[in-house]
Design a protein around this motif. Sequence first.
Motif, PDB file in Angstrom:
ATOM      1  N   ARG A  18       8.294  39.248 -73.982  1.00 54.08           N
ATOM      2  CA  ARG A  18       7.941  37.876 -73.629  1.00 54.08           C
ATOM      3  C   ARG A  18       9.183  37.030 -73.372  1.00 54.08           C
ATOM      4  O   ARG A  18       9.219  36.225 -72.437  1.00 54.08           O
ATOM      5  CB  ARG A  18       7.101  37.257 -74.748  1.00 54.08           C
TER       6      ARG A  18
ATOM      7  N   MET B  26       2.659  35.720 -69.364  1.00 55.69           N
ATOM      8  CA  MET B  26       3.023  34.444 -69.981  1.00 55.69           C
ATOM      9  C   MET B  26       1.993  33.364 -69.702  1.00 55.69           C
ATOM     10  O   MET B  26       2.222  32.195 -70.010  1.00 55.69           O
ATOM     11  CB  MET B  26       4.386  33.989 -69.448  1.00 55.69           C
TER      12      MET B  26
ATOM     13  N   CYS C 193       7.152  31.074 -78.173  1.00 57.53           N
ATOM     14  CA  CYS C 193       6.996  32.532 -78.207  1.00 57.53           C
ATOM     15  C   CYS C 193       7.223  33.061 -79.618  1.00 57.53           C
ATOM     16  O   CYS C 193       6.533  33.986 -80.075  1.00 57.53           O
ATOM     17  CB  CYS C 193       7.970  33.188 -77.235  1.00 57.53           C
TER      18      CYS C 193
END
Length: 717
Positions: free
Chosen positions: A444, A518, A558
């Motif tokens: 990520r 994302m 994240c």
Amino acid sequence: MPPISFILLPFRDCLPLAPDKVSRALARSFPSSAPGPDAIPNSVWKRVHRVAPHLIYDLLAPLVVYGSHPLKLKKADGIVLDKPGKPSYESPSSFRIIVLLQTFSKILERIMNSRLSCVARATGLLNLHQCGSLAGLSASNAVTTLTHEVKTLQMAGKKVSTLFLDIKGGFDNVNPATLCGMLRAKVVNPYLMSWTKSFLSGRSCRLLYQGSPKVFAPVAVGTPQGSPVSPLLFVIYVSRLHSEIPQGLSLSYVDDFGLTVSSASYRRNIQILQGQYARLKARGARLGVGFSVPKTELIHWRTNRDRSPISRATIHLDGSVFKPKSEVRWLGYWFTPSISTSPHFVKRLAKAQAAFVAVKRLSPPGIGLPPFLCHRLASSLLFPILSYGADTFVPTVHMTRKLSAFWHKVQRWTTNCFMSTPSDILAIEACLPPLDLLLTYKRRLAHLRVLCSPPEINPAAVRLPPSVQTLSLHRHSPDLRALSAKNAGSRLPLPWIQPRPPSKNRAYLPLDALPHSMLFLLSSEGLNSLPVTSQHLLSDVYPEPPPGRSYPQLKLKCKNLLMEEWDKAAPDLARYPYQPLLRPHPLMGLDRFSAGRLHQMRSGKRYLRAHPSWDNDIPTTCPRCQSAPETFEHAILHCSAKEPARTRHLQGVLDIGPDAPVWSSAALLGALARFIRSTATAFPPGMFSRPSSSIGSASSRSSNVVSFGYFMSSQEL
């Protein structure tokens, strides 16, 4: 008085040096870096700057304005080391030279590197397909670009081949006159050209080895290794080697080049590669650089559905024959013709296991390093080795199980827990999340870097689908995308705001599927456009991002998502009440023996009668007081047989629940450790009769606890 032509004059159009730039340059320097001939480490200059903040600034500011690098700062030491595994050491190529520069010179070089980097981007000194040694770019960007381009060409029905090359000599072949001519051709600010010329000229180095004369000798060509500005100067120097390849790609990472071509057959690819290599070699000859023959490799890419015979077409270059390989290592990534990720992670696992064997010697069970240092080794040494490449490559389910099995061993070594400890509890005790969550988190972050990078400087970001709302809509030439669209069918990229369908029959190009990974984050933030990773690189083009939507804040989100997923995977509170943490738990500052006892009792796997055991015939009643089951709480707080020791050591410990003060107090943890040792709590049954002084080594008997302040300032993953 020196001649008039040698008197330096200030440059009027030079941007004055700001004091905060000196502080930033010092902050990026490591205190323990080996110094050069002056023998002054960076820690000295950091301390000088704290005592006299304007001293270093007053020394460096005139050098910037005058575009000069003093002769005294151009001396270096060259440490001669032999390369291991060489059959003979009669050739100079069997040795490696480590150049040590003066630390004060590196402060100025970092400042000039930042300025020259911005100018190089703005004036076109760098090629879009150059990665490495540049802010905001990494090896994962180069690998992502390569895999995306290969799959795009394969989707168009082409046969794709790549020739990997390595520049011979690298930094040693940079000609200062040619480099300054390149800067002059792009109308770079005169003070930067003057400083670059001054920095590269008049250099000297002395080689240090057993019996060396220790005499400085002049160095006429090349950029000094170890200098903060040398990689940038080299990348600028070799930027002319790049050229456009029709239905192909010329990609480089510092001195590693990759030429990718496509056609209807692999033999035609060989002919195209030979022509591209001839032109590349001619351009390199004009710059005085060549390519290393032993490091040249060839690969013919294939799809998993390709049933045609494997091509054995070879390429002839400079009188040498290169056969296509089944595995190629480039930038630390292992590639196969079908871009399978398993060979890469098999080798990463082997490297991590070898490192783990060496690291375990520092801390055997019960003695050695305290757990917080084991945690640091696991997170900063073993995990990077194991997970290198996971930002681009995704391991298979079977490979993930193998990697996770190794990670469980690391967690168990960190905590000294038993083999029977459940893996979800073990991860929380070690403050090391499960590996599958860590790998997802790493991907990520890599995807976020690509999405937030300026497309003008990132070869991966410029290939994102046009529907992705970056701050710049600049994209790579759509020719290849249009070519692949003819055969893509249902594999065309979806609008990035539309969720990816679950059907396994739909395949997407790497950079087309990347935004959808994302989507959960970006759609929740309502971002119409993405912030910029390295905004200082193109500060004149991009505005400041709105409050709360900067790149660091998206990274933090994240990280918060990682913790949310870890909380979901954690055991229920009835079975294990403690919460996951990324930073080392305060009890990990105890000595290894005491911390191991606490980890084992908290996890419910220890020599306590009430803990689940493989021997169900043992009664759960406490063998000392015979009054209640021997649980963790009973053994510490309620056992009447331990009342004298409890009175002596545990005056302030009234609770051992997850929110109890004992888990956040260094003093209480130290008292708890002394109580466990003095009463032999949770020791193996055969150790009850032993005096507490005979348990463990001198280091493991120590009651010293690492300062709790360390854990409050320790950096998280």
